[in-house]
Design a protein around this motif. Structure first.
Motif, PDB file in Angstrom:
ATOM      1  N   PRO A  46      26.004 -27.371 -37.248  1.00  0.00           N
ATOM      2  CA  PRO A  46      26.821 -26.399 -36.505  1.00  0.00           C
ATOM      3  C   PRO A  46      26.435 -26.336 -35.027  1.00  0.00           C
ATOM      4  N   THR A  47      27.425 -26.176 -34.179  1.00  0.00           N
ATOM      5  CA  THR A  47      27.180 -26.051 -32.746  1.00  0.00           C
ATOM      6  C   THR A  47      27.143 -24.586 -32.321  1.00  0.00           C
ATOM      7  N   ALA A  48      27.496 -23.698 -33.228  1.00  0.00           N
ATOM      8  CA  ALA A  48      27.466 -22.249 -32.996  1.00  0.00           C
ATOM      9  C   ALA A  48      27.059 -21.594 -34.318  1.00  0.00           C
ATOM     10  N   PRO A  49      26.547 -20.367 -34.273  1.00  0.00           N
ATOM     11  CA  PRO A  49      26.169 -19.693 -35.520  1.00  0.00           C
ATOM     12  C   PRO A  49      27.335 -19.590 -36.507  1.00  0.00           C
ATOM     13  N   VAL A  50      27.020 -19.845 -37.788  1.00  0.00           N
ATOM     14  CA  VAL A  50      28.010 -19.812 -38.855  1.00  0.00           C
ATOM     15  C   VAL A  50      27.511 -18.866 -39.938  1.00  0.00           C
ATOM     16  N   GLU A  51      28.338 -17.881 -40.314  1.00  0.00           N
ATOM     17  CA  GLU A  51      27.974 -16.985 -41.407  1.00  0.00           C
ATOM     18  C   GLU A  51      28.329 -17.667 -42.720  1.00  0.00           C
ATOM     19  N   LEU A  52      27.346 -17.751 -43.627  1.00  0.00           N
ATOM     20  CA  LEU A  52      27.540 -18.461 -44.885  1.00  0.00           C
ATOM     21  C   LEU A  52      27.838 -17.539 -46.060  1.00  0.00           C
ATOM     22  N   GLN A  69      31.088 -25.923 -44.945  1.00  0.00           N
ATOM     23  CA  GLN A  69      30.334 -25.823 -43.694  1.00  0.00           C
ATOM     24  C   GLN A  69      29.375 -27.004 -43.504  1.00  0.00           C
ATOM     25  N   LYS A  70      29.340 -27.902 -44.499  1.00  0.00           N
ATOM     26  CA  LYS A  70      28.488 -29.087 -44.488  1.00  0.00           C
ATOM     27  C   LYS A  70      27.015 -28.727 -44.354  1.00  0.00           C
ATOM     28  N   LEU A  71      26.577 -27.755 -45.186  1.00  0.00           N
ATOM     29  CA  LEU A  71      25.183 -27.310 -45.150  1.00  0.00           C
ATOM     30  C   LEU A  71      24.612 -27.149 -46.551  1.00  0.00           C
ATOM     31  N   ILE A  72      23.308 -27.361 -46.651  1.00  0.00           N
ATOM     32  CA  ILE A  72      22.547 -27.044 -47.862  1.00  0.00           C
ATOM     33  C   ILE A  72      21.506 -26.020 -47.432  1.00  0.00           C
ATOM     34  N   VAL A  73      21.440 -24.903 -48.149  1.00  0.00           N
ATOM     35  CA  VAL A  73      20.449 -23.873 -47.843  1.00  0.00           C
ATOM     36  C   VAL A  73      19.549 -23.712 -49.059  1.00  0.00           C
ATOM     37  N   ARG A  80      12.569 -16.342 -47.496  1.00  0.00           N
ATOM     38  CA  ARG A  80      12.425 -17.528 -46.635  1.00  0.00           C
ATOM     39  C   ARG A  80      13.545 -18.511 -46.948  1.00  0.00           C
ATOM     40  N   TYR A  81      14.147 -19.074 -45.909  1.00  0.00           N
ATOM     41  CA  TYR A  81      15.275 -19.984 -46.099  1.00  0.00           C
ATOM     42  C   TYR A  81      15.088 -21.242 -45.260  1.00  0.00           C
ATOM     43  N   THR A  82      15.571 -22.338 -45.781  1.00  0.00           N
ATOM     44  CA  THR A  82      15.607 -23.603 -45.059  1.00  0.00           C
ATOM     45  C   THR A  82      17.047 -24.111 -45.134  1.00  0.00           C
ATOM     46  N   ALA A  83      17.440 -24.888 -44.157  1.00  0.00           N
ATOM     47  CA  ALA A  83      18.797 -25.445 -44.182  1.00  0.00           C
ATOM     48  C   ALA A  83      18.783 -26.852 -43.612  1.00  0.00           C
ATOM     49  N   PHE A  84      19.692 -27.657 -44.162  1.00  0.00           N
ATOM     50  CA  PHE A  84      19.868 -29.031 -43.720  1.00  0.00           C
ATOM     51  C   PHE A  84      21.351 -29.332 -43.672  1.00  0.00           C
ATOM     52  N   SER A  85      21.700 -30.289 -42.827  1.00  0.00           N
ATOM     53  CA  SER A  85      23.072 -30.791 -42.836  1.00  0.00           C
ATOM     54  C   SER A  85      23.338 -31.374 -44.208  1.00  0.00           C
ATOM     55  N   ALA A  86      24.544 -31.196 -44.720  1.00  0.00           N
ATOM     56  CA  ALA A  86      24.929 -31.790 -45.999  1.00  0.00           C
ATOM     57  C   ALA A  86      25.781 -33.029 -45.777  1.00  0.00           C
ATOM     58  N   GLN A  87      25.701 -33.592 -44.576  1.00  0.00           N
ATOM     59  CA  GLN A  87      26.455 -34.804 -44.256  1.00  0.00           C
ATOM     60  C   GLN A  87      25.496 -35.986 -44.361  1.00  0.00           C
ATOM     61  N   PRO A 127      16.490 -39.001 -42.991  1.00  0.00           N
ATOM     62  CA  PRO A 127      16.594 -37.710 -43.682  1.00  0.00           C
ATOM     63  C   PRO A 127      17.745 -36.873 -43.134  1.00  0.00           C
ATOM     64  N   LEU A 128      18.120 -35.850 -43.897  1.00  0.00           N
ATOM     65  CA  LEU A 128      19.145 -34.913 -43.434  1.00  0.00           C
ATOM     66  C   LEU A 128      18.570 -34.092 -42.283  1.00  0.00           C
ATOM     67  N   PRO A 129      19.327 -33.871 -41.218  1.00  0.00           N
ATOM     68  CA  PRO A 129      18.830 -33.066 -40.100  1.00  0.00           C
ATOM     69  C   PRO A 129      18.651 -31.596 -40.508  1.00  0.00           C
ATOM     70  N   ALA A 130      17.534 -31.019 -40.060  1.00  0.00           N
ATOM     71  CA  ALA A 130      17.278 -29.597 -40.301  1.00  0.00           C
ATOM     72  C   ALA A 130      18.207 -28.759 -39.428  1.00  0.00           C
ATOM     73  N   VAL A 131      18.557 -27.592 -39.942  1.00  0.00           N
ATOM     74  CA  VAL A 131      19.438 -26.655 -39.231  1.00  0.00           C
ATOM     75  C   VAL A 131      18.754 -25.289 -39.277  1.00  0.00           C
ATOM     76  N   PRO A 132      18.674 -24.596 -38.148  1.00  0.00           N
ATOM     77  CA  PRO A 132      18.082 -23.254 -38.185  1.00  0.00           C
ATOM     78  C   PRO A 132      18.923 -22.325 -39.061  1.00  0.00           C
ATOM     79  N   VAL A 133      18.263 -21.475 -39.830  1.00  0.00           N
ATOM     80  CA  VAL A 133      18.963 -20.511 -40.684  1.00  0.00           C
ATOM     81  C   VAL A 133      18.128 -19.238 -40.750  1.00  0.00           C
ATOM     82  N   ARG A 134      18.816 -18.100 -40.850  1.00  0.00           N
ATOM     83  CA  ARG A 134      18.122 -16.814 -40.952  1.00  0.00           C
ATOM     84  C   ARG A 134      18.955 -15.863 -41.797  1.00  0.00           C
TER      85      ARG A 134
END
Length: 143
Positions: A46-52, A69-73, A80-87, A127-134
């Motif tokens: 994501p290039t901007a925050p996305v609510e999941l 949203q092409k994400l794995i959380v 605690r959460y981690t996220a990666f691109s799902a592409q 590897p899948l790129p990490a994505v910040p998540v909170r």
């Protein structure tokens, strides 16, 4: 006279075989197309925050695929959460499911560890790129 006619026939047959081979290669390439398996034209992260959605939807010790949203959380521990691109990093297809902690690419069979993004089975090599998540007010925000 039969010899020139036979040579001409061979030329025609070789040309037909070459055309059939080219058509077959085109069909093979079309089968590898990511057109139906990816969000064509959208970035891998994501290039901007996305609510999941609700943070509670991701099980502790597990992960959830947000395909649209092409994400794995993942949630390695409570809160605690981690996220990666799902592409997929091989050809850009979006992963289609999570089975026993592995994200599956439907295009060529690559597998990724959903807890780390690491490649478990190729053809993907990165590897899948990490994505910040909170978590914010009970909702997950990625990006």
């Amino acid at each position: 006279m039969p010899a020139p006619q036979s040579a001409a026939r061979r030329t025609v047959l070789k040309g037909a075989a070459a055309l059939a081979g080219a058509a077959g290669a085109g069909a093979t390439l079309a089968a590898c197309s990511t057109e139906t398996h990816s969000g064509s034209g959208t970035p891998a992260t994501p290039t901007a925050p996305v609510e999941l959605g609700a943070a509670a939807d991701v099980p502790v010790g597990g992960a959830k695929l947000y395909r649209e949203q092409k994400l794995i959380v993942g949630c390695p521990a409570e809160g605690r959460y981690t996220a990666f691109s799902a592409q997929c990093t091989h050809a850009g297809c979006v992963l289609d499911k999570i089975v026993e902690g592995q994200g599956n690419c439907p295009c060529h069979g690559s597998r990724f560890d959903v807890a780390t993004g690491k490649v478990l089975r190729g053809p993907a090599s990165a590897p899948l790129p990490a994505v910040p998540v909170r978590a914010e007010n009970g909702k997950l925000i990625a990006g």
